[in-house]
Design a protein around this motif. Structure first.
Motif, PDB file in Angstrom:
ATOM      1  N   ASP A   1       0.977   1.680  11.070  1.00 15.73           N
ATOM      2  CA  ASP A   1       2.234   1.393  10.384  1.00 15.73           C
ATOM      3  C   ASP A   1       2.540  -0.078  10.632  1.00 15.73           C
ATOM      4  O   ASP A   1       2.613  -0.516  11.790  1.00 15.73           O
TER       5      ASP A   1
ATOM      6  N   THR B   1      -4.948   4.624  11.815  1.00 12.70           N
ATOM      7  CA  THR B   1      -3.932   4.501  10.779  1.00 12.70           C
ATOM      8  C   THR B   1      -2.787   3.720  11.408  1.00 12.70           C
ATOM      9  O   THR B   1      -2.294   4.078  12.479  1.00 12.70           O
TER      10      THR B   1
ATOM     11  N   MET C   1       4.583  -0.492   5.632  1.00 13.59           N
ATOM     12  CA  MET C   1       3.379  -0.029   4.946  1.00 13.59           C
ATOM     13  C   MET C   1       2.493   0.695   5.948  1.00 13.59           C
ATOM     14  O   MET C   1       2.556   0.433   7.145  1.00 13.59           O
ATOM     15  N   THR C   2       1.675   1.590   5.439  1.00 14.41           N
ATOM     16  CA  THR C   2       0.732   2.304   6.287  1.00 14.41           C
ATOM     17  C   THR C   2      -0.670   2.050   5.762  1.00 14.41           C
ATOM     18  O   THR C   2      -0.938   2.216   4.574  1.00 14.41           O
ATOM     19  N   TYR C   3      -1.551   1.617   6.666  1.00 16.19           N
ATOM     20  CA  TYR C   3      -2.944   1.346   6.323  1.00 16.19           C
ATOM     21  C   TYR C   3      -3.855   2.141   7.249  1.00 16.19           C
ATOM     22  O   TYR C   3      -3.564   2.282   8.436  1.00 16.19           O
ATOM     23  N   THR C   4      -4.959   2.595   6.699  1.00 11.43           N
ATOM     24  CA  THR C   4      -6.034   3.154   7.509  1.00 11.43           C
ATOM     25  C   THR C   4      -7.165   2.134   7.452  1.00 11.43           C
ATOM     26  O   THR C   4      -7.575   1.717   6.369  1.00 11.43           O
TER      27      THR C   4
ATOM     28  N   ASP D   1       6.158  -5.556   7.036  1.00  7.68           N
ATOM     29  CA  ASP D   1       6.015  -6.858   6.395  1.00  7.68           C
ATOM     30  C   ASP D   1       7.374  -7.551   6.472  1.00  7.68           C
ATOM     31  O   ASP D   1       8.336  -7.139   5.807  1.00  7.68           O
TER      32      ASP D   1
ATOM     33  N   ASN E   1      -4.629   3.005  -2.187  1.00  4.67           N
ATOM     34  CA  ASN E   1      -4.226   4.212  -1.459  1.00  4.67           C
ATOM     35  C   ASN E   1      -4.115   3.966   0.039  1.00  4.67           C
ATOM     36  O   ASN E   1      -4.208   4.904   0.839  1.00  4.67           O
ATOM     37  N   GLY E   2      -3.941   2.694   0.425  1.00  2.00           N
ATOM     38  CA  GLY E   2      -3.695   2.365   1.826  1.00  2.00           C
ATOM     39  C   GLY E   2      -4.926   2.416   2.712  1.00  2.00           C
ATOM     40  O   GLY E   2      -4.813   2.394   3.937  1.00  2.00           O
ATOM     41  N   ARG E   3      -6.103   2.466   2.149  1.00  2.00           N
ATOM     42  CA  ARG E   3      -7.349   2.494   2.922  1.00  2.00           C
ATOM     43  C   ARG E   3      -7.985   1.111   2.787  1.00  2.00           C
ATOM     44  O   ARG E   3      -8.587   0.817   1.758  1.00  2.00           O
ATOM     45  N   ILE E   4      -7.840   0.283   3.829  1.00  2.00           N
ATOM     46  CA  ILE E   4      -8.332  -1.090   3.739  1.00  2.00           C
ATOM     47  C   ILE E   4      -9.552  -1.300   4.626  1.00  2.00           C
ATOM     48  O   ILE E   4      -9.708  -0.664   5.662  1.00  2.00           O
TER      49      ILE E   4
ATOM     50  N   PRO F   1      -7.762   0.112  -1.406  1.00  2.00           N
ATOM     51  CA  PRO F   1      -6.484  -0.530  -1.080  1.00  2.00           C
ATOM     52  C   PRO F   1      -5.267   0.067  -1.786  1.00  2.00           C
ATOM     53  O   PRO F   1      -4.176   0.094  -1.230  1.00  2.00           O
TER      54      PRO F   1
END
Length: 158
Positions: free
Chosen positions: A94, A92, A104-107, A97, A118-121, A116
């Motif tokens: 942080d 995960t 933004m937070t991505y897993t 941009d 829900n931040g799951r890319i 995407p």
């Protein structure tokens, strides 16, 4: 020909197994009952309920084939092997941009579980691919469908 590996988290694997079990045990039985009832109504050539049930049956069987193939080729991400030092599958991240002054937070996960909104890319997406291998504090330029984006990695968790 080698089939493509499907990268999944443990939770994603369990969800796919549960969906497959539901399709095979519950949905197959339900649609078989619908077909049986529709057949009892007489002439099948003009029976919309029969056609609808057969279509639903085909969709269920197609999804079962897809799920079985995905599970056969599954590669599960081991949470213990996910590094907190560098962006990797299962991490995960942080990300800041620069252009939009937004954190933004991505897993980063496999494409089968990507969500995407829900931040799951996916690790195969432009952003997911570009983030892999970077460390906290590093800036990177990513070519996205909306143009170039400048991101800075601010944190990595497993």
């Amino acid at each position: 020909m080698m089939e493509k590996k499907v990268v999944l988290t443990y939770d994603g694997l369990k969800k796919l197994e549960e969906e497959l079990e539901n399709l095979k045990i519950v949905r197959r039985k339900d649609v078989a009952e619908k077909i049986k009832e529709a057949r009892g109504q007489g002439d099948l050539s003009e029976n919309a309920e029969y056609d609808s049930a057969k279509e639903e049956q085909a969709e269920i069987e197609a999804r079962i084939v897809v799920l079985e193939k995905m599970l056969r080729n599954a590669e599960v991400i081991d949470d213990e092997e996910v590094s907190a030092d560098v962006v990797s599958l299962g991490a995960t991240v942080d990300v800041y941009d620069v252009e939009f002054d937004e954190l933004m937070t991505y897993t980063i996960i496999g494409s089968a579980e990507a969500d995407p909104m829900n931040g799951r890319i996916s690790n195969e997406s432009p952003v997911g691919m570009a983030l892999l291998g970077h460390k906290v504090g590093e800036k990177l330029s990513i070519d996205t469908p909306d143009g170039e984006a400048i991101f800075e990695v601010r944190g990595i968790k497993r």
